[in-house]
Design an enzyme around this catalytic site. Sequence first.
Site, PDB file in Angstrom:
ATOM      1  N   ARG A 106       0.926  -0.944   0.138  1.00 43.36           N
ATOM      2  CA  ARG A 106      -0.108  -0.165  -0.077  1.00 43.36           C
ATOM      3  C   ARG A 106       0.917   1.393   0.068  1.00 43.36           C
ATOM      4  O   ARG A 106       2.255   1.111  -0.114  1.00 43.36           O
ATOM      5  CB  ARG A 106      -1.151   0.036   1.348  1.00 43.36           C
ATOM      6  CG  ARG A 106      -0.071  -0.820   2.601  1.00 43.36           C
ATOM      7  CD  ARG A 106      -1.444   0.544   3.695  1.00 43.36           C
ATOM      8  NE  ARG A 106      -0.771  -0.174   4.552  1.00 43.36           N
ATOM      9  CZ  ARG A 106      -1.393  -0.339   6.161  1.00 43.36           C
ATOM     10  NH1 ARG A 106      -2.485  -0.703   6.313  1.00 43.36           N
ATOM     11  NH2 ARG A 106      -0.329  -0.629   7.409  1.00 43.36           N
ATOM     12  N   CYS A 110       2.840   8.059  -5.263  1.00 42.22           N
ATOM     13  CA  CYS A 110       3.599  10.026  -4.745  1.00 42.22           C
ATOM     14  C   CYS A 110       2.669  10.758  -4.516  1.00 42.22           C
ATOM     15  O   CYS A 110       1.830  11.192  -5.667  1.00 42.22           O
ATOM     16  CB  CYS A 110       4.748   9.984  -6.322  1.00 42.22           C
ATOM     17  SG  CYS A 110       4.802  12.536  -6.113  1.00 42.22           S
ATOM     18  N   ASN A 144      -4.861   7.395   5.034  1.00 47.15           N
ATOM     19  CA  ASN A 144      -4.975   6.414   6.201  1.00 47.15           C
ATOM     20  C   ASN A 144      -3.239   6.303   6.248  1.00 47.15           C
ATOM     21  O   ASN A 144      -2.377   6.631   5.870  1.00 47.15           O
ATOM     22  CB  ASN A 144      -4.932   4.932   6.298  1.00 47.15           C
ATOM     23  CG  ASN A 144      -4.970   4.169   7.664  1.00 47.15           C
ATOM     24  OD1 ASN A 144      -5.682   3.869   7.864  1.00 47.15           O
ATOM     25  ND2 ASN A 144      -3.874   3.334   7.839  1.00 47.15           N
ATOM     26  N   GLU A 145      -3.255   6.908   8.025  1.00 47.76           N
ATOM     27  CA  GLU A 145      -1.993   6.833   9.355  1.00 47.76           C
ATOM     28  C   GLU A 145      -1.320   7.370   8.010  1.00 47.76           C
ATOM     29  O   GLU A 145      -0.036   7.385   7.420  1.00 47.76           O
ATOM     30  CB  GLU A 145      -1.463   5.819   9.173  1.00 47.76           C
ATOM     31  CG  GLU A 145      -1.603   5.188  10.107  1.00 47.76           C
ATOM     32  CD  GLU A 145      -1.592   3.924  10.713  1.00 47.76           C
ATOM     33  OE1 GLU A 145       0.098   3.443   9.764  1.00 47.76           O
ATOM     34  OE2 GLU A 145      -1.755   3.130  11.413  1.00 47.76           O
ATOM     35  N   CYS A 154       8.875  11.395  -1.648  1.00 47.90           N
ATOM     36  CA  CYS A 154       9.844  10.423  -2.878  1.00 47.90           C
ATOM     37  C   CYS A 154      10.101  11.453  -3.505  1.00 47.90           C
ATOM     38  O   CYS A 154      10.107  12.590  -3.415  1.00 47.90           O
ATOM     39  CB  CYS A 154       8.277  10.448  -3.673  1.00 47.90           C
ATOM     40  SG  CYS A 154       8.152   9.926  -5.407  1.00 47.90           S
ATOM     41  N   CYS A 156      11.014  11.977  -6.841  1.00 46.52           N
ATOM     42  CA  CYS A 156      10.650  11.642  -8.482  1.00 46.52           C
ATOM     43  C   CYS A 156      10.865  12.921  -8.712  1.00 46.52           C
ATOM     44  O   CYS A 156      10.697  13.936  -8.534  1.00 46.52           O
ATOM     45  CB  CYS A 156       9.624  11.153  -8.546  1.00 46.52           C
ATOM     46  SG  CYS A 156       7.668  11.804  -8.408  1.00 46.52           S
ATOM     47  N   GLU A 306      -7.667   3.330  16.084  1.00 48.22           N
ATOM     48  CA  GLU A 306      -7.322   2.111  16.181  1.00 48.22           C
ATOM     49  C   GLU A 306      -6.906   1.365  17.171  1.00 48.22           C
ATOM     50  O   GLU A 306      -5.926   1.845  17.604  1.00 48.22           O
ATOM     51  CB  GLU A 306      -6.437   1.475  14.744  1.00 48.22           C
ATOM     52  CG  GLU A 306      -6.944   1.303  13.264  1.00 48.22           C
ATOM     53  CD  GLU A 306      -6.169   1.386  12.558  1.00 48.22           C
ATOM     54  OE1 GLU A 306      -5.022   0.901  12.492  1.00 48.22           O
ATOM     55  OE2 GLU A 306      -6.415   2.326  11.334  1.00 48.22           O
ATOM     56  N   TRP A 314       2.408  -9.454  11.444  1.00 47.81           N
ATOM     57  CA  TRP A 314       2.086  -9.304   9.684  1.00 47.81           C
ATOM     58  C   TRP A 314       3.148 -10.593   9.751  1.00 47.81           C
ATOM     59  O   TRP A 314       2.824 -11.697  10.081  1.00 47.81           O
ATOM     60  CB  TRP A 314       2.904  -8.304   8.720  1.00 47.81           C
ATOM     61  CG  TRP A 314       2.110  -6.730   9.026  1.00 47.81           C
ATOM     62  CD1 TRP A 314       1.039  -6.527   9.796  1.00 47.81           C
ATOM     63  CD2 TRP A 314       2.865  -6.201   8.479  1.00 47.81           C
ATOM     64  NE1 TRP A 314       0.043  -5.663   9.570  1.00 47.81           N
ATOM     65  CE2 TRP A 314       1.371  -5.165   8.739  1.00 47.81           C
ATOM     66  CE3 TRP A 314       3.458  -5.751   7.133  1.00 47.81           C
ATOM     67  CZ2 TRP A 314       1.182  -4.141   7.643  1.00 47.81           C
ATOM     68  CZ3 TRP A 314       2.674  -4.313   6.791  1.00 47.81           C
ATOM     69  CH2 TRP A 314       2.479  -3.180   6.258  1.00 47.81           C
TER      70      TRP A 314
HETATM   71  C1  GAL Z   1      -1.749   0.388  11.526  1.00 45.56           C
HETATM   72  C2  GAL Z   1      -3.139   1.193   9.819  1.00 45.56           C
HETATM   73  C3  GAL Z   1      -4.607  -0.111   9.738  1.00 45.56           C
HETATM   74  C4  GAL Z   1      -3.652  -1.319   9.680  1.00 45.56           C
HETATM   75  C5  GAL Z   1      -2.908  -2.259  11.103  1.00 45.56           C
HETATM   76  C6  GAL Z   1      -2.675  -2.762  12.022  1.00 45.56           C
HETATM   77  O1  GAL Z   1      -1.270   1.229  10.930  1.00 45.56           O
HETATM   78  O2  GAL Z   1      -3.733   1.752  10.056  1.00 45.56           O
HETATM   79  O3  GAL Z   1      -4.517  -0.513   8.580  1.00 45.56           O
HETATM   80  O4  GAL Z   1      -2.671  -1.756   8.632  1.00 45.56           O
HETATM   81  O5  GAL Z   1      -2.089  -0.969  11.147  1.00 45.56           O
HETATM   82  O6  GAL Z   1      -1.326  -3.240  11.120  1.00 45.56           O
END
Ligand code: GAL
Length: 663
Positions: A106, A110, A144-145, A154, A156, A306, A314
Amino acid sequence: MEQLHFGVDYYPEHWEQARWDRDAALMRDMGIQMVRMAEFSWHKLQPREDVFDFGWLDEAIELLGKQGIYTIVGTPTAAPPAWMVHKHPDIFPVDREGRIRGFGGRHHDCQSNPTYRSYIRKLVAKMAEHYGQNPYVIGWQPDNELGNSHQELCTCASCRQHFQEWLRRKYQTAEELNRAWGTAFWSQEYNDFEEVPAPRITVTGENPSAMLDWKRFCSDLIVDFTREQVEIIRRYAKNQFVTHNYMGFADKVDYYKLGELLDFVSHDQYPGGFYLPETPHERNHILAATLDVVRSYKNQPFWIMEQQSGITGWEIMGRAPAPGQLSLWAMQSIAHGADAVVFFRWRTCAMGTEQYWHGILPHSGNPGRRYEELQDFIHEVNPLMEKLHGSMPQAQVGIVFSFEQEYAFQIQPHHKDLSYTGQVQKYYRALYEQNIPADFVPEQGDFSKYKLLLAPLQYLMSPELEEKYLDFVRQGGHLLLTMRTGVKDKTNLCMTEGELPGRLSEAAGVEVLDYDCLRDAQVKVLFGEEEFVANIWSDLLRLLPGTETLATYGSEFYEGEPCITAHAYGKGVCYYVGTEPGEALMDRLLAQICKNAGAEPILPPVTDVECMVRENDRERFLFVLNHAGETRSYQAPEGYRLLKGQQAGNLRPYEAQVLLMEK
Ligand code: GAL
């Protein structure tokens, strides 16, 4: 509308539609009031350049809405679809080694790319027009974040050109740029802004002034990228909020500046992240500091967008949260100022990179112990959230925290173990261990409400900031300054007018005549009758008349010379710390300085037990959080009644108690 307090991050598009009803019913039974959706589903919303399909999201929003669950819509600009980058490969970011970062993860974008920006404008306008009046949609999260994965990206051609324009606006002429960057060194002069590169890796060394401006530019670019989306959203969505999920101390974008675009700040909190230290002693203060800095970005209550809801992972994984720990961590967020908590994620994903980043539900989708724990938690805490809404901690200590100082130390850390944010957190730790709450405060913020201001590593200095510090002390404040203060001007050139810490010597009562970078050595420090150690750095100080020595070096060629000092100035006191105190010395020093300044602990400290207070005009809420997997006891204060918990003063493993005092 009623206040909403608890939610989940939901990805209905990852599952058969036949399942959505059951999800919504389970959410409702659990007490979930809102979901965040769609922040990565660009392809589902626009499967081809000329095809938009919001139908699936409309259905999900409505189905949830009918169960009383509202939606926060994410714009999916952190994941441009394959058709787009295939057609316009110039959207891919280029890293400092000149490598194109490709599709398959993800943030493969740029943020200055004009083609990408035009796709974004079109999609976001369509989404905002479509959902801006939807009664079930309460708010928006652009992207997001922001800044995540954009480390040094970047470089470029588009970013290079934007950087040149940014420099032209800042410096007007090439002569001025050359002066500000000190380009006489190694023949780096520019005749024109067009010659300035986006900084690719060099053969050797970098120009620190150029790198500082590059980091500022990258931060400004992210703010600009966000502003474009926020303006579009606000055009259509008059009664919906705009927030963004921050990442605590992450540094790619100046979160104070980003916050100016938002109604409130949100944050992603993963206390059991596999990348964090495991022991409570190393970890808990960082968790608390992270929440405090998030509150400080807008100096108001925030949301958690979150909040950890299971094992993180991961490729490798973290520990399983023990029974009670997820609720404790959610309560920790609330204690530091969260007005709402959204759990990430609803159900553990069966596919993709985050198969092991566990949700409330396991892969099977059947509710288990995490569902039950958080269901009980939400039902118990929801009424309390009503009362807490809008209340804030009232800290007597402020810690100055600045993104620019962080950037400058990234460029020249001085020592392999020195980082600006790390140093700030070391000072915070000593306060945390003593139950003394703190705010973080930007350099342009209001210092006057604090009795004590800790300002570690004020490396980049301006005459305005100097004056602000001097004034704070003159007016009766207690100010702590440290090594590496006043070293550079705002363009990252060394100050040459006099000895360090420059004009601040007036308040600090010291001049730094020499210094020693300690590498792997530790230096002994004598404080009172006791011997301690310090690390990283030793400033060799000359004291001005009236300056008191609090500690001296106990080893090295400067044995016996002053190391930590205090100097009365105006109505206040300025402390100077010429080294990095080891933990024991830091604890001892800050205990004394806080006492001198009249900054008081919430309660007497107990190992692994965290205390926090939120208050409003009428009420004071005391949070006592047991991070230990064992019972703990604390001295329950007079005048409070227990709002949450079994027995005030006695904490079960991972128990969070809340006590109330009416004012
Ligand atoms: C956060 C992100 C989410 C998901 C989560 C777990 O940093 O906003 O989309 O990736 O971590 O990895």
